[in-house]
Write a protein that holds these residues in place. Sequence first.
Motif, PDB file in Angstrom:
ATOM      1  N   GLY A  15       0.930  -1.205   0.052  1.00 54.66           N
ATOM      2  CA  GLY A  15      -0.051   0.058   0.053  1.00 54.66           C
ATOM      3  C   GLY A  15       0.777   1.290  -0.051  1.00 54.66           C
ATOM      4  N   LEU A  16       2.111   1.246  -0.447  1.00 53.92           N
ATOM      5  CA  LEU A  16       2.842   2.108  -0.499  1.00 53.92           C
ATOM      6  C   LEU A  16       2.860   2.728  -2.029  1.00 53.92           C
ATOM      7  CD1 LEU A  16       5.808   0.732   1.513  1.00 53.92           C
ATOM      8  CD2 LEU A  16       4.112   2.250   2.253  1.00 53.92           C
ATOM      9  N   SER A  17       3.336   4.245  -2.093  1.00 55.85           N
ATOM     10  CA  SER A  17       3.623   4.577  -3.414  1.00 55.85           C
ATOM     11  C   SER A  17       5.101   4.965  -3.591  1.00 55.85           C
ATOM     12  CB  SER A  17       3.050   6.115  -3.422  1.00 55.85           C
ATOM     13  OG  SER A  17       1.712   6.372  -3.147  1.00 55.85           O
ATOM     14  N   VAL A  18       5.354   4.889  -4.914  1.00 50.38           N
ATOM     15  CA  VAL A  18       6.620   5.004  -5.438  1.00 50.38           C
ATOM     16  C   VAL A  18       6.934   5.975  -6.522  1.00 50.38           C
ATOM     17  CG1 VAL A  18       8.656   3.480  -6.676  1.00 50.38           C
ATOM     18  CG2 VAL A  18       7.037   2.683  -4.884  1.00 50.38           C
ATOM     19  N   ILE A  19       7.899   6.901  -6.280  1.00 57.34           N
ATOM     20  CA  ILE A  19       8.337   7.796  -7.563  1.00 57.34           C
ATOM     21  C   ILE A  19       9.808   7.589  -7.777  1.00 57.34           C
ATOM     22  CG2 ILE A  19       8.579   9.810  -5.790  1.00 57.34           C
ATOM     23  CD1 ILE A  19       7.401  11.458  -7.985  1.00 57.34           C
ATOM     24  N   THR A  20      10.136   7.579  -9.190  1.00 60.00           N
ATOM     25  CA  THR A  20      11.384   7.232  -9.551  1.00 60.00           C
ATOM     26  C   THR A  20      11.972   8.495 -10.154  1.00 60.00           C
ATOM     27  OG1 THR A  20      11.057   5.065  -9.555  1.00 60.00           O
ATOM     28  CG2 THR A  20      13.032   5.829 -10.792  1.00 60.00           C
ATOM     29  N   VAL A  21      12.967   9.173  -9.898  1.00 57.32           N
ATOM     30  CA  VAL A  21      13.375  10.135 -10.440  1.00 57.32           C
ATOM     31  C   VAL A  21      14.959  10.040 -11.259  1.00 57.32           C
ATOM     32  CG1 VAL A  21      14.263  12.678  -9.994  1.00 57.32           C
ATOM     33  CG2 VAL A  21      12.359  11.850  -8.631  1.00 57.32           C
ATOM     34  N   MET A  22      14.651  10.201 -12.396  1.00 54.75           N
ATOM     35  CA  MET A  22      15.771  10.102 -13.431  1.00 54.75           C
ATOM     36  C   MET A  22      16.632  11.504 -13.694  1.00 54.75           C
ATOM     37  SD  MET A  22      15.263   6.922 -14.028  1.00 54.75           S
ATOM     38  CE  MET A  22      16.504   6.613 -14.969  1.00 54.75           C
ATOM     39  N   PRO A  23      17.895  11.656 -12.885  1.00 55.26           N
ATOM     40  CA  PRO A  23      18.485  12.825 -13.190  1.00 55.26           C
ATOM     41  C   PRO A  23      19.150  13.151 -14.292  1.00 55.26           C
ATOM     42  CG  PRO A  23      19.852  11.300 -12.170  1.00 55.26           C
ATOM     43  CD  PRO A  23      18.579  10.418 -12.536  1.00 55.26           C
ATOM     44  N   LYS A  24      19.081  14.488 -14.884  1.00 55.32           N
ATOM     45  CA  LYS A  24      20.105  15.080 -15.817  1.00 55.32           C
ATOM     46  C   LYS A  24      21.451  14.670 -15.738  1.00 55.32           C
ATOM     47  CE  LYS A  24      17.011  18.876 -17.123  1.00 55.32           C
ATOM     48  NZ  LYS A  24      16.934  20.134 -17.238  1.00 55.32           N
ATOM     49  N   ASP A  25      22.042  14.639 -14.455  1.00 52.47           N
ATOM     50  CA  ASP A  25      23.397  14.421 -14.253  1.00 52.47           C
ATOM     51  C   ASP A  25      23.516  13.909 -13.006  1.00 52.47           C
ATOM     52  OD1 ASP A  25      26.049  14.340 -13.667  1.00 52.47           O
ATOM     53  OD2 ASP A  25      26.486  16.245 -14.110  1.00 52.47           O
ATOM     54  N   ALA A  26      23.502  12.643 -12.905  1.00 52.88           N
ATOM     55  CA  ALA A  26      23.493  11.852 -11.413  1.00 52.88           C
ATOM     56  C   ALA A  26      24.693  12.202 -10.491  1.00 52.88           C
ATOM     57  CB  ALA A  26      23.689  10.439 -11.738  1.00 52.88           C
TER      58      ALA A  26
END
Length: 166
Positions: free
Chosen positions: A92-103
């Motif tokens: 029951g959790l939410s996930v958001i994935t962030v892809m960076p321009k420059d890690a």
Amino acid sequence: MWSDIIHEFADSPSQGRVVRFLLENGFGVNTDGKICSNGIDIPATAIAKAIGSDRRVVDATARRILERPFLRGIFLNMRATPDLSRVAESLGLSVITVMPKDANEKGIVGAAVRVLSNHSLAIRQIFVTDPQFSEDPKLVIIMEDPLPAGVVDEIRALPQVRQVII
């Protein structure tokens, strides 16, 4: 630091693959020279099969790690932690994935967390893949709450962000 570890194995690409695999998975080495995860031994044959190598290369890598104080201190204390992103929906959790321009840019995690914090969202886990080990590094945030309208757009608008996946 990671480059120092990898550099220790520059003379042996096969052992370098073993070390990279251990680091990517949070596996350590115990005082007996066995690959382990949180104190549980993992057969060298299983590691070798996973990376397309030979058990003897895995064993030699573990011995080499123990022979070098710098590496010994790291791998004797390595711990794996669970990645909740794969089971988030069941929990029951939410996930958001962030892809960076420059890690390699600083402030990516702080900027994303600040947006979530401004919306009083409870974060359960943050997982960041290291740009030295991942071809496509990312920031994964697992939250207790569903994402309110506008949060994804706010994160997507951050200057460090290339893409947001929910």
